[in-house]
Design a protein around this motif. Structure first.
Motif, short mmCIF file in Angstrom:
data_model
loop_
_atom_site.label_atom_id
_atom_site.label_comp_id
_atom_site.label_asym_id
_atom_site.label_seq_id
_atom_site.Cartn_x
_atom_site.Cartn_y
_atom_site.Cartn_z
N LYS A 28 4.56 -4.81 -2.00
CA LYS A 28 5.11 -3.58 -1.31
C LYS A 28 5.82 -2.81 -2.18
O LYS A 28 5.91 -1.57 -2.10
N MET A 40 -3.56 -6.60 -4.29
CA MET A 40 -3.24 -5.14 -4.51
C MET A 40 -4.26 -4.99 -5.97
O MET A 40 -3.75 -5.58 -7.08
N ASP A 59 -5.44 2.24 -5.82
CA ASP A 59 -5.78 0.98 -5.11
C ASP A 59 -6.57 1.55 -3.68
O ASP A 59 -7.73 1.05 -3.41
N ARG A 60 -6.25 2.72 -3.29
CA ARG A 60 -7.36 3.22 -2.25
C ARG A 60 -8.48 3.82 -2.80
O ARG A 60 -9.48 3.72 -1.94
N SER A 112 3.80 -0.45 -4.12
CA SER A 112 3.13 0.61 -3.30
C SER A 112 4.09 1.66 -3.22
O SER A 112 3.61 2.81 -2.77
N SER A 145 -0.60 3.38 -5.58
CA SER A 145 -1.32 2.95 -4.09
C SER A 145 -2.47 3.77 -4.05
O SER A 145 -3.55 3.37 -3.11
N ARG A 154 -6.67 -4.31 2.40
CA ARG A 154 -6.87 -2.75 2.77
C ARG A 154 -8.59 -2.82 3.38
O ARG A 154 -9.39 -3.28 2.58
#
Length: 954
Positions: free
Chosen positions: A820, A809, A832-833, A823, A829, A866
């Motif tokens: 987790k 991550m 990271d995306r 996130s 999150s 991901r």
């Protein structure tokens, strides 16, 4: 297939069930793939009558009225469309039981019925054009004044031509075919200008939509109004809602409702003072800066001198002295307002300056629980008025370093003045609330025995339900709330999480704007210019220059009327703790504010300001729209609170319990009933969504795949198909969930989605239910449950699939449980995306071949956790929240096949256990279900092979 008698003979334990009940049970468990009507007929059981409010004489009369209104010269052509519409209304079965599931999403497929009258007309009209072309009749020959009407009549005197139109209109009404005004454009133009084509088609379709105020909408209006004609209907809700359960959810009637309205009235006035307190404090701070610039004296020294001069009565006659006199006069004015309201504030002298505990001292005293040492409350009903027990000026008291503090009392006049305005407003709001509420009581001598007194209101008693709400509301108005240490810590942590989840995310702001525009549209706002008027008002307000007019009304008048009704500042971003908000407004930006992860972060503060501005714009625009339409200020204010919501109008139970469990509870609590009401009250507006989707999909050339080819999470989120690959193997879609408020109804109807609806014993249904239930729950509750259960409710799988598992991550390798937990911080999150420039490594999947490629992060960790979208799509998603999903039909079938195999293995285990325990009924049920799953597996494998064959042939 066995008869009903054979079933009863084989399963005597069910003989107490009626034929229809027994048939329903066997249809659900063993033959759900067959249409229910056909199954009933095969068993020889009479199909139960279906009562549908959309079918009946009302609709028939409506359609016949349309037919009667058509001019005679063109009736030969249009009559065919009208006839099939009548037939369609009479034959329409219950929508839920016979929906033509075009997407597999229950919400989208249900509202699809709203466009059936339009599609009957549109597709039928398209067929009329085909008939004219076949008969060699030019469209120029069919005008009402062309004298060529006999040609039209002759064309439609032919039975075959009428049949073509009737069948086409029937296909439109059944949802089997769709047409739009976009088809009037040439193929070349549509291909070169898809956006313009979609906009043209939408505008044309909206113009001729039969639901727009015509008699076709009559059935919906009849359904909406019918309840008001039922004898006694007006009194039933009051009797039902007059209990604690409904009051717990802020549903009130009678005097309880009147008390609640009074509370909201004074809450808005208090919040008005809150905003004005910030404004006045900022204005005073700017005056100090200007004086400092003129005199060369530092701001802090000027503030200290002003405070000392006022407290000692030594007012000057220079520019600073004029400011001192102005503050003294305002303080006297506030004292007189309190005395006039009956608040005992005592004699505080000619030159009075409030003594207010500093943030530093407040923290120390809370820890030591010694607040009562220096203050006593002369009246528990007016906590703002406190008698001083520590004598001396602020300078003198602060110099004593009491309790180890360097600043015991606040010494910034700007902060003191701002907080003073708000505290007085609190006290006045509470006092006036109690005064007005007295009208809801009964004289003490005449009151029933069950009635109770309210402290601070003499001579009357109240219904206990009214008294309960008044006491709670008073505490909220005066900020006199007690909270234990745990809840303070919990609320502080959750508010921090909420702020970082909302404030700095452009995608959230963008989606919030879309949601506000949709709800304002439901509320009648359709003119974009009104948003510009709202922006003009906001600009004047931000500059503190409410001059001139806005939307034909004086800006100052609009401000007063809107502020008194909570039109602005009451949205999702309002309501933060006042003293801290004020401090942040006046504090200079420090270097640490750029990087601090606290709520003092400058980017977070800027994000919240943007969010509040955007939300207020829609609220103000809807208010102005109502005023333009002739509504009173009261009517316009209530309209805003209905469609844009008042986030402070929740019950104590909702505030103290449900909002702590579900951080965004208030939005759902208010939005879901609004969307349900809109489905009945505004079907024409809801239908615009259908028209928009149709035109988008037509302009992009997207084909709607079968729901079985689409992953369940996409189906459940409300897909709109916006493109496809050249081979047709990959469909592209965006989803409406979390974008359009209407889709908030989705979680309550997901069990009706064709893609996710269970068709028999199936593994993982409990996980689906748990996932839906845990979705809105606070991460501070959900995270520990997920940790100890090792289950990710969002992804519906184990967090740690083996002991010591590590994942990546933000480009770093870490334990699965830590990733987790992180996130849950939405911003992390999203970063990271977004993966800017692929710094966290990349992992891509070819949508056609399914080939996966990965690269390492800047820290050397391979990207595996991901799948990354293309860079442009990631940026678009981060800015707007809109993501384009690639749906590979072949891959969907493989996933579906694997799930079926998993269910088959589970069924085999169940079958073996049932056989060992000699549970005959369970064995038979499991065998029937297993047979069904095996047949479905064969079908999916055949589809996969057929697809492979087609690829090879290409």
């Amino acid at each position: 297939m066995p008869s009903i008698a054979e079933i009863r003979q084989q399963y005597p334990q069910y003989n107490d069930l009626k034929d229809t009940e027994l048939a329903d049970a066997f249809h659900k468990n063993f033959y759900s793939d067959l249409p229910k009507d056909e199954f009933y007929k095969t068993l020889g059981v009479k199909t139960p009558a279906i009562v549908d409010p959309l079918v009946g004489e009302t609709n028939k009369a409506a359609i016949e009225s349309i037919s009667a209104s058509i001019p005679e010269p063109v009736k030969e052509a249009a009559g065919a469309v009208a006839d099939v519409a009548v037939q369609g209304w009479e034959a329409l079965p219950a929508p839920v039981q016979s929906a033509a599931r075009s997407t597999g999403n229950f919400i989208l497929d249900t509202i699809d019925y709203l466009q059936r009258p339009f599609q009957a007309v549109a597709v039928g009209s398209k067929a009329v054009g085909g008939v004219l072309e076949k008969e060699g009749i030019s469209t120029e020959d069919t005008g009402l004044f062309s004298l060529e009407l006999p040609k039209l009549a002759r064309a439609f005197s032919k039975e075959q031509n009428r049949k073509v139109v009737v069948e086409a209109a029937g296909r439109g009404f059944k949802g089997e075919e769709k047409a739009s005004a976009q088809e009037l454009l040439s193929d070349e133009f549509r291909k070169a200008n898809p956006v313009k084509a979609a906009l043209f088609g939408f505008a044309g379709d909206a113009l001729i939509d039969p639901l727009k105020g015509t008699v076709v909408a009559a059935p919906f209006k009849v359904a909406k109004e019918t309840i008001s004609f039922i004898p006694g209907a007006a009194t039933i809700p009051s009797r039902l809602m007059d209990n604690e359960l409904f009051r717990a959810f802020n549903v009130t009637t009678g005097d309880v409702d009147k008390a609640r309205e009074l509370y909201n009235k004074y809450r808005y006035l208090r919040d008005k003072a809150r905003n004005e307190g910030v404004r006045d404090a900022k204005a005073l701070n700017n005056q100090f800066k200007a004086l400092s610039k003129q005199s060369g004296v530092p701001v802090n020294e000027l503030k200290a001198k002003l405070l000392h001069d006022i407290e000692t009565g030594d007012l000057g006659d220079d520019a600073l002295g004029q400011l001192e006199s102005k503050i003294v006069n305002r303080n006297r004015e506030l004292l007189e307002q309190q005395r006039a309201a009956g608040i005992d504030v005592g004699d505080l002298g000619e030159t009075y300056m409030p003594h207010m505990i500093s943030k530093e001292a407040d923290e120390v005293l809370q820890l030591a629980d010694k607040k009562n040492f220096f203050t006593t409350k002369p009246s528990s009903k007016n906590p703002q008025a406190r008698k001083r027990e520590i004598q001396g000026t602020v300078d003198d008291i602060n110099a004593k370093n009491m309790y180890g503090t360097t600043k015991y009392f606040e010494d910034d006049p700007a902060l003191i003045i701002g907080r003073q305005e708000f505290q007085v407003a609190n006290a006045l709001a509470g006092k006036r609330f109690l005064t007005d509420v007295k009208e809801l009581g009964v004289k003490a001598d005449d009151a029933p025995k069950s009635y109770v007194s309210i402290d601070g209101i003499q001579g009357v008693k109240f219904d206990p339900a009214v008294a309960n709400l008044v006491n709670r509301s008073y505490k909220l108005l005066t900020d006199d709330q007690a909270m234990n240490s745990f809840l303070k810590v919990y609320d502080g942590a959750q508010n921090w999480w909420k702020m970082w989840s909302l404030g700095v995310r452009p995608a959230y702001h963008a989606k919030n704007v879309v949601g506000n525009v949709w709800n304002a549209y439901l509320g009648g706002l359709s003119n974009p210019k009104t948003y510009g008027d709202a922006a003009l008002f906001q600009t004047k307000l931000a500059r503190n220059k409410l001059d001139g007019k806005v939307a034909g009304r004086p800006a100052e008048e609009l401000y007063e009327e809107m502020a008194k009704r909570g039109v602005f500042g009451e949205g999702q971003y309002g309501g933060a703790e006042f003293a801290r908000v004020l401090e942040r407004q006046l504090e200079p930006i420090k270097a640490t504010d750029l990087i601090t992860p606290t709520t003092s972060n400058v980017f977070l503060r800027a994000g919240f300001k943007v969010g509040q501005t955007l939300e207020d714009n829609a609220r103000i625009a809807l208010f102005l729209d109502q005023i333009k339409k002739g509504k009173s200020y009261d009517q316009a204010g209530k309209h805003v609170q209905k469609y844009m919501f008042d986030y402070g109008d929740v019950s104590p139970f909702e505030r103290s319990t449900l909002k702590r469990i579900m951080p965004f509870y208030t939005w759902s609590r208010k939005n879901i009933p609004l969307q349900l009401e809109a489905l009945v009250r505004h079907p024409d507006k809801i239908n615009k969504l259908n028209l928009a989707i149709n035109n988008i999909q037509q302009a992009t050339g997207a084909q709607t795949p079968d729901p079985s080819e689409v992953p369940g999470y996409i189906t459940a989120a409300g897909p709109v198909y916006v493109g496809q690959s050249e081979s047709g193997e990959v469909a592209q879609a965006i989803t409406l969930e979390n974008l359009l408020p209407l889709m908030d109804l989705g979680p309550f109807t997901r069990f009706l989605n064709t893609k996710t609806a269970p068709t028999g014993p199936s593994k993982g249904e409990l996980g689906e239910t748990a996932s839906a239930a845990m979705g809105p729950v606070s991460p501070f509750i959900k995270a520990p449950i997920e940790y100890f259960s090792n289950y990710d409710f969002f992804r519906k799988k184990s967090i740690e699939e083996y002991k010591g598992q590590k994942v990546d991550m933000l480009g770093v390798e870490m334990p699965a449980h830590l990733a987790k937990t992180l996130s849950n911080i939405v911003l992390l999150s999203e970063v990271d995306r977004l993966n800017p420039g692929g710094i966290f490594g990349t992992r891509n999947v070819d949508p056609e071949t399914g080939e996966v490629t990965s690269t390492p992060s800047i820290f050397g960790v391979e990207r595996e956790s991901r799948i990354d979208l293309p860079e442009e799509q990631r940026q678009t998603q981060a800015l707007t929240g809109v993501r384009i999903f690639d749906i590979n039909k072949g891959q969907a079938e493989v996933v579906r096949m694997n799930k079926i195999k998993s269910d088959i293995n589970a069924l085999k285990g169940l079958l073996n256990k049932a056989a060992e325990k000699e549970k005959t009924r369970e064995v038979l049920q499991a065998e029937a279900a297993l047979e069904k799953f095996l047949a479905e597996l064969d079908q999916v494998e055949a589809e996969i092979e057929a697809r492979k064959k087609m690829k090879k042939e290409k």
